[in-house]
Design an enzyme around this catalytic site. Sequence first.
Site, mmCIF file in Angstrom:
data_model
loop_
_atom_site.group_PDB
_atom_site.id
_atom_site.type_symbol
_atom_site.label_atom_id
_atom_site.label_comp_id
_atom_site.label_asym_id
_atom_site.label_seq_id
_atom_site.Cartn_x
_atom_site.Cartn_y
_atom_site.Cartn_z
ATOM 1 N N ASP A 1 0.826 -1.283 0.005
ATOM 2 C CA ASP A 1 0.068 0.027 -0.175
ATOM 3 C C ASP A 1 0.912 1.232 0.074
ATOM 4 O OD1 ASP A 1 -1.987 2.158 0.266
ATOM 5 O OD2 ASP A 1 -2.865 1.051 2.070
ATOM 6 N N HIS B 1 -0.325 4.557 -0.054
ATOM 7 C CA HIS B 1 -1.196 5.778 0.547
ATOM 8 C C HIS B 1 -0.477 6.590 1.729
ATOM 9 C CE1 HIS B 1 -4.532 3.469 -1.198
ATOM 10 N NE2 HIS B 1 -5.238 4.812 -1.511
#
Lengths: 137, 137, 484, 484
Positions: B14, B16
Amino acid sequence: MGNKTIVTGVIGADVHAVGNRILDYAFSQAGFDVVNIGVLASQEEFIQAAIETGAKAILVSSLYGHGEMDCRGLREKCEESGIGEIILYAGGNLVVGKQEWEPVKEKFLEMGFNRVYPPGTLPEEAITHLKADLNIE
Amino acid sequence: MGNKTIVTGVIGADVHAVGNRILDYAFSQAGFDVVNIGVLASQEEFIQAAIETGAKAILVSSLYGHGEMDCRGLREKCEESGIGEIILYAGGNLVVGKQEWEPVKEKFLEMGFNRVYPPGTLPEEAITHLKADLNIE
Amino acid sequence: MEVLNKKWSMEKLMSLRKEILATWPTGSDVEDIDAGIEYQKSLPKSKNFAAKLLHAKENGITLVQPRAGVALVNEHIGLLQFLQNEGQADLLPSTIDSYTRQNRYQEAEKGIQESISSGRSLLNGFPAVNHGLENCRRVVESVNVPVQVRHGTPDARLLAEITLAAGFTDYEGGGISYNIPYAKNVSLEKTIYYWQYVDRLIGYYHENGVVINREPFGPLTGTLVPPCISHTVAIVEAILAAEQGVHNLTLGYGQCGNLVQDVAAIQTLQELSEEYLLKNGYENRHVTTVFHQWMGGFPQDEAKAFGVISWGAATAALAKATKVIVKTPHEAMGIPTKEANAQGLRTTKQLVNMLKDQTLPLTNELAEEKEMIKKETRAILDTILKVGDGDWARGIIRAFEAGIIDVPFAPSRYNAGRILPARDNNGAIRMLDTGDLPFDKEIIDFHKKKIAERGEAEEREPSFQMVIDDIYAIGKGMLVGRPN
Amino acid sequence: MEVLNKKWSMEKLMSLRKEILATWPTGSDVEDIDAGIEYQKSLPKSKNFAAKLLHAKENGITLVQPRAGVALVNEHIGLLQFLQNEGQADLLPSTIDSYTRQNRYQEAEKGIQESISSGRSLLNGFPAVNHGLENCRRVVESVNVPVQVRHGTPDARLLAEITLAAGFTDYEGGGISYNIPYAKNVSLEKTIYYWQYVDRLIGYYHENGVVINREPFGPLTGTLVPPCISHTVAIVEAILAAEQGVHNLTLGYGQCGNLVQDVAAIQTLQELSEEYLLKNGYENRHVTTVFHQWMGGFPQDEAKAFGVISWGAATAALAKATKVIVKTPHEAMGIPTKEANAQGLRTTKQLVNMLKDQTLPLTNELAEEKEMIKKETRAILDTILKVGDGDWARGIIRAFEAGIIDVPFAPSRYNAGRILPARDNNGAIRMLDTGDLPFDKEIIDFHKKKIAERGEAEEREPSFQMVIDDIYAIGKGMLVGRPN
């Protein structure tokens, strides 16, 4: 008048005039003789106009949700007035609120309407049906 | 380091980075010593950072839906590494798609997380909880 | 290894290919490069992304495209068909899962297996590499509109080989836009090199009569990115791609929320990119634009999400972007159901159709905004070429090192992270701190003035708290994050 | 009976009152006119419509208001509370049912009884007259925000007496706007006279320290109404109300769909109404504006309906209307559920909040549009005063007779029905036929040119078919009804 005479109007305390104007135009274009009694029309006014003009069909519009109450008994009144066999169509937003269409349709068919149309129906659909029902063309 | 050291990061594949940056800022403002290992962090990196800094809590973020797979076994790995009692929080879009929150929360609690946060949680909420869990103030 | 902006020889591409195709078993299916070209030629023109985009651009239409991808092939096909039929999507994607994006095919495989056994997708996208050539062709053959690969993969060489041979006609990404926002530890030398491979492959397709469209990823980190930053990255990537033989490019921009700035951004992106491509000797290139609906945090409430989606749709239509990438009412909750995805598409379709006969008229405000974006972007671009001693690849690498180009909130350690964006009093994105961007006094003063205006209106000193307030604002129903 | 624009004496009002209150049993509850005023004074300022509107106007905020009304009191209260709490409505309505609007209280009573026995509302609104004073006060007391009466009643005297005494602080309608689109056979003499009663009653409240806001119904027939037509009616009604002592007015306009025309319309409505009120000697009047989201046919699909709602919300915010009346995703299906109503509100709230820091900048196009609306409206207004020999009431009656003012698609036989509106090539509403509107050659040529441009683009002669295509267009996802 002839085989192609129909009465259109908006029943009850309903003042929605735009769709009525378009129906008038579309059925006239399709060759019908349209007797348009306009908005705020009572059951009696529909029947009176049909008798006076010898119309073959009455097209009732109702856009404001009270159609259920306004249309009840129309078939019986037609029978009492001697035009019991006249074709009756109804269309528009016939009940208050978003309801399943099928039960609404059933309700109006039981009231004695020959055909019932949901909101958003184009005039062409009813024109095709009416020509079939009146054996025109 | 002291009682207020915590490790934050975004687990798995991930990337983000925005929420991670805000969490870092908000916890630092709240008086914590934040060891932020950033995005694309493996379970091993979280544990390594916690051991090296003597952190009291690990805050795992996951925004991309793979959190369920990425977080599985983290508590067990902590135990094997000798920090089995460390506080574990998880938060974000932890599963793929819109799911009922309660079952998701249950799943993460069963995995050994102390607290689990749904999407849209403000940092203040986790800060209050962490202070309570660490008996700070 | 120094990477320069110089067209690769076919020998260089072909010698590397072997190695790339060997990184996962499905690579062996695409060994014959010309078989992919033949397959592409067998597809109807209606499935060609570039052709559909150019037709839309000529006719002033804004096309509508979703994001979508699930773990298993049949489910993925079902999803795309649903979005085509129920969502009225003009263009389709296959969004790739995050493991594949990191070349973790082993983990993707595990995700596929768990998805089969659990009966729901545990992957956040379609693992195209694992599924391989034939399955990818089934995807393309199952729908009636062009399909694009959308991902976020720093090293997307194997993915490109498989999907292009499978009939996908548009490929998102680039050596900068799929590195800085998508990686932590991968150098720009590496990713630019990886993407030269992809672009050279597409150049080879083009030389052989197959037009593949390329789309640098516009929104970058999707959060308060000033237009000059995303424009610079898009234009540099366009130049790098063009050098390798790419002819059709869609340049992207993520909605900021201020109508005037957004329209100015789309218009300047088109104008500047054409100017720089031509100035650098790349003729006969076709540039179209893509507008991304709001990429930041979304309201949890679906009705409010529809409002945010609609504003993006309206802006895209008024800006006359060639296509718009659509969000869904489930955005705040993560990956949407197919129904929610189709709803976002239909909402957007309604608006782009309703507004297709309208534009935002040119005003003083719009003219000023366009002028500022152009000045800023030119300042950065021209400095990049200078520090690169005339080479764009060398230049962009050195520029990132020096903070001459700087992407806010990027995870990459190769990004300086010194600029600080915030909204001005009208919601346009400005800079609280311009870091080391090569701006002259006029530009710096402009940003200072705009931020100061807001500070005065809110009676507070501009600070990082303002930035945080802006990030949370939309979720609370606002564009500008005002203090309570 | 000739009706003139002259302030009624209190004697005239009081002598008529008796008769009006006797038309239905509940009228007797409000015989003491000053009891209503005392009750109004007991309410907190937060429930005063006029105060809340002025505060919003001063702060550049666009307030959000639904339409809503059901047959039974408790259900109606539940509905309003839901819209206040879940819909975040700033202002609340009580929409009156269609039987009450025609003073058919007997049929309304039947609707109430059937609603009780069937367990669902068979009326399309709240029958306030039948429910009477105490029940209406329960409605006002059950919510925290101001409540307005919204209806469509040509003779709304008894309704006004009951609802104003019950604490409602805003009253929609007027002798023209609630006649021409809402009646078939009622003369303007009658309805203007009926509404002079209502306005004089409100004037009396004002003289006694209770500010009641009045809102002429802006959208008229809601279908392709050119701004100059609705502006004329709104301004004449504002003057007629002001003469009777009304001080606070909200003038309305229904969205046409073209952003520039809609913004121009709201701005000119504010400017022209202030100009004409002052010019006619009405000082210290407070004018605010209301923007009605799309009043025409809606798409059946809820996602598409959200798009239409959002465009109205965005336009209202960019035009800086004081309030916006909200549609719902159920619009195409008739009366919405409370959930759908709240969704429309939240979508709208999200947009007016997001856009509150933005306006549409003044452009040549906007300036030209404003100039044309002003020229057209002034031409009609000045002719009305002329044919009225200096009296606005006499003038508007004669003007309707002569087609000097003419509302498209109106059911009333007192309306000429000779003008034919259609959209131009950018979706703005123009006139295919200006009928007998008192326009000079410049204005007529402007409309001809605009319609001709569209005809050329569509390669067809402008005709009534174009009008029909425009009416059906939004349901098909378009603003301009193009031939296939």
